[in-house]
Design an enzyme around this catalytic site. Structure first.
Site, PDB file in Angstrom:
ATOM      1  N   ASP A 232      -0.215  -1.463  -0.332  1.00 20.63           N
ATOM      2  CA  ASP A 232      -1.658  -1.479  -0.069  1.00 20.63           C
ATOM      3  C   ASP A 232      -1.873  -2.107   1.298  1.00 20.63           C
ATOM      4  OD1 ASP A 232      -4.616  -1.843  -0.481  1.00 20.63           O
ATOM      5  OD2 ASP A 232      -4.102  -1.190  -2.492  1.00 20.63           O
ATOM      6  N   HIS A 255      -1.305   0.007   4.016  1.00 17.12           N
ATOM      7  CA  HIS A 255      -2.593   0.634   4.316  1.00 17.12           C
ATOM      8  C   HIS A 255      -3.273   0.029   5.528  1.00 17.12           C
ATOM      9  CE1 HIS A 255      -3.140   2.249  -0.093  1.00 17.12           C
ATOM     10  NE2 HIS A 255      -2.023   2.656   0.488  1.00 17.12           N
TER      11      HIS A 255
END
Length: 414
Positions: A232, A255
């Site tokens: 993430d 991310h």
């Protein structure tokens, strides 16, 4: 242990235009104590077995209580090469001294998610502690079995964050490694004067919601010399942030670095005085990102600088998205709503590299709260197609206003 030159949350900070935002430099928080005067509490002396199987939680808490209740500088020591199994453990303050050290020369291991239970939110938590230095060590969150379960089942437990700091001041974490967190690796919430330095974070690219470092509701935080590979955001920044400095970060996979989840509440504190510099993104979903929910809010983002950044095959290198609505919470984003978050005085400067999508620079702002003062300067981003050939990238603007300086490719739409 006073930190000279820090600004309190109640101070009236005057922000300059984005290109010349003044950032408070937080002095390096030093908690090194004269070894001759330091009281050392070895967890083994309190009954902890370093076999990786026996629950050492109570022994760790007894060692913590001894250090926390000491009137003198004190250390909790975790011996070299040993592995300690810990269930959910809360290291509670306030303590009687503000010179605490947690020296970890061994490995701390979390139980399997089935043994921890679905209600546990944080594995290791420091609450209401002032003057703490955590040095070294490996945290093994043992998240692999939960990743696999989430990939095949609905309604799975979220899992706990590996290391959390709540309502604490004057915190330093140095040379710590965190692997395979079940959820986030590190959370800083409602804290002041925090330095995270030399951190190494590792989790598989497909591990769900394993954010590297999440910071919110905090004042004067620095993240330095850190390498993050996870599933993430490498670093996520939530509401109510003031004076954040992020420098020398390697991110990927992951991310990206995001100021995110803004506008979930109508009454919300803003994000201001943020510097992100000297970052390398490699194979990430995003690079530099600001996102807010598509709903009314009185929150804001202002005085943010992203500079000296390299993008290596990044899907969305530069992104402002004020029309975000997660599929899992559609009821919070009704048709016809617009983000109320005021985004202003944001600079993207000296950024180069490659995008894996043609729109390398996207500013999708709110119709009712347009982005203002967006500055792009010396941008050199190209589009790397699937067959590895380079092509011209594009930019996209909606309800965004600002200006470009120097050489800007793709050509600015501001």
């Amino acid at each position: 242990m006073a930190l000279v030159g820090l600004v309190s949350r109640s101070s009236n900070i005057s922000l300059l235009p984005a290109a010349t935002v003044f950032f408070i430099i937080i002095p390096f928080l030093t908690l090194m104590i004269n070894a001759d005067k330091m009281i050392a509490n070895n967890v083994a002396d309190f009954g902890a077995k370093g076999d990786g199987k026996s629950d050492a939680s109570r022994a760790f808490l007894r060692a913590w209580a001894a250090s926390c209740n000491s009137m003198e500088p004190s250390t909790v020591y975790v011996p070299h090469k040993n592995k300690y199994l810990l269930n959910q453990t809360v290291f509670q303050g306030p303590c009687k001294n503000s010179r605490l050290t947690f020296r970890i020369d061994g490995t701390l291991i979390a139980p399997d998610y089935k043994k921890m239970g679905s209600s546990v939110e944080n594995w290791l938590m420091f609450d209401m502690v002032q003057g703490l230095s955590i040095i070294g060590g490996l945290l093994d969150g043992k998240g692999s079995s939960l990743y696999a379960y989430k990939a095949t089942k609905q309604g799975c437990p979220k899992g706990p964050t590996s290391l959390a700091f709540f309502s604490s001041k004057n915190i330093q974490v140095q040379n710590l490694t965190s692997i395979n967190a079940k959820l986030f690796h590190i959370i800083v919430n409602k804290c002041q004067n925090v330095i995270l330095q030399g951190i190494k974070i590792r989790a598989p690219q497909d591990s769900p919601n394993t954010e590297g470092i999440h910071i919110q509701n905090s004042l004067n935080v620095r993240v330095l010399n850190t390498s993050i590979k996870t599933g993430d955001d490498c670093i996520s920044i939530g509401p109510d942030i003031q004076n954040l400095w992020v420098q020398r970060i390697a991110c990927g996979p992951g991310h990206g670095i995001s100021i995110e989840n803004l506008g979930k509440d109508h009454e919300e504190e803003g994000v201001q005085n943020v510097m992100v510099k000297n970052v390398v993104f490699t194979g990430t979903q995003n690079g530099l990102r600001i996102i807010s929910w598509r709903r009314p809010s009185n929150g804001f983002v202002r005085g943010v600088v992203f500079k000296q950044v390299v993008m290596n095959n990044v899907q969305n290198p530069i992104l402002i998205d004020q029309n975000y609505c997660p599929p899992s919470n559609e009821e919070g984003c009704l048709i016809g709503q617009n983000s109320g978050i005021q985004i202003s005085r944001v600079t993207f400067a000296n950024i180069k590299g490659t995008s894996t999508t043609q729109v390398a620079m996207k500013f999708d702002c709110s119709k009712t709260s347009p982005c203002n003062g967006i500055n792009v300067e010396n941008i050199m981003l190209t589009y790397r197609q699937q067959h590895q050939q380079l092509a011209a990238a594009k930019s996209f603007c909606q309800n965004a206003h600002g200006f470009a300086r120097g050489s800007v490719l793709p050509p600015s739409c501001l």
